[in-house]
Scaffold this active site. Structure first.
Site, PDB file in Angstrom:
ATOM      1  CG  ASP A  84       1.532   7.466   3.288  1.00 45.15           C
ATOM      2  OD1 ASP A  84       1.237   6.896   2.232  1.00 45.15           O
ATOM      3  OD2 ASP A  84       2.608   8.057   3.500  1.00 45.15           O
TER       4      ASP A  84
HETATM    5  N1  URA Z   1       3.677  11.606   0.417  1.00 51.04           N
HETATM    6  C1  URA Z   1       3.783  10.738   1.440  1.00 51.04           C
HETATM    7  O1  URA Z   1       4.878  10.344   1.803  1.00 51.04           O
HETATM    8  N2  URA Z   1       2.664  10.344   2.041  1.00 51.04           N
HETATM    9  C2  URA Z   1       1.423  10.757   1.683  1.00 51.04           C
HETATM   10  O2  URA Z   1       0.441  10.356   2.293  1.00 51.04           O
HETATM   11  C3  URA Z   1       1.340  11.652   0.626  1.00 51.04           C
HETATM   12  C4  URA Z   1       2.469  12.072   0.007  1.00 51.04           C
END
Ligand code: URA
Length: 251
Positions: free
Chosen positions: A106
């Protein structure tokens, strides 16, 4: 898996000439694929599998690159962003080859991201049936009970179904600030999965960092820095993607 691309694109990527000039070379009958002359545009090939020659000389296909980046927060895991935000490839000075991320982190997640131009390698590592372990440090608001963590460990219901069993343990509990840092290893890669898992037990993730992917760890790679994976690391990642059982690291 076959990665078919237009011949002129393959030739240009191999450094033969510009794409336009390569088209002219094709039309001029200078290019053969697996011993057959190609004189029309639009023909596709796979440089990893097909033998492509120009004036009888095989082309050198693009060197395969395998990189690890310590992604910072506020960076998009994408090869381009129409909104002009920072993207992960901005952090690869000196890399001219077109590499792409293996899976996603993310915008607000930091940590270990693998990038490569080897499509087959990327597919192996991200294929859902290969269950490659990914370990995260999640700092959450409040201190989850052991029973709540057990729920995450066994599998928890999210809107897109039950999660697979995970490995979960406390890393640090900060009672003064009412926060806890938990190490969690998941064997899937659903969208925002770790954040959603913690939300499901009533704890908002306030910081998320991936510290391990398969058998390889971020170790002391600086934030925003990258390095090439070693041949052994590449082998280890392939081994983990191809094996049915996974060692889990408790670090
Ligand atoms: N899980 C999440 O919530 N975000 C990420 O970036 C990776 C795994």
């Amino acid at each position: 898996m076959k990665e078919l691309e237009r011949l002129q694109k393959i030739l240009a990527a191999a450094g033969i000439a510009s794409r336009r000039k390569c088209e002219e070379m094709i039309l001029a009958g200078m290019v053969e694929v697996n011993g057959e002359k190609v004189t029309t545009l639009g023909v596709k090939a796979d440089p990893a599998v097909d033998t492509i020659t120009v004036n009888g000389k095989p082309i050198r296909s693009e060197k395969k690159l395998y990189l690890m980046l310590n992604k910072s927060k506020g960076v998009i895991t994408s090869a381009n962003d129409p909104q002009g935000r920072k993207i992960v490839t901005d952090f690869l000075p000196g890399i001219k080859e077109r590499v792409y991320p293996v899976g996603r982190l993310d915008y607000d997640t930091e940590g270990l991201l693998i990038l490569t131009n080897d499509g087959e390698f990327a597919n192996l590592l991200t294929h859902p049936s290969h269950h490659v372990p990914k370990t995260y440090r999640a700092t959450v608001k409040g201190v989850p009970h052991g029973s709540a963590l057990e729920q995450l460990q066994k599998g928890i219901k999210l809107e897109d179904g039950m999660t697979a069993p995970a490995e979960v343990e406390y890393h640090d509990v900060d009672t003064e600030n009412n926060e806890a840092t938990i190490t969690i290893t998941i064997f899937e890669g659903r969208n925002r999965q770790v954040r959603r898992m913690f939300e499901a037990i009533g704890h908002k993730v306030i910081r998320l960092k991936r510290i391990r992917f398969g058998e390889i760890g971020l170790e002391n790679l600086g934030r925003g820095k990258y390095r090439h994976l070693t041949p052994q690391e590449i082998k280890d990642l392939l081994a983990v993607a191809q094996s049915k059982t996974h060692k889990v690291h408790k670090k």
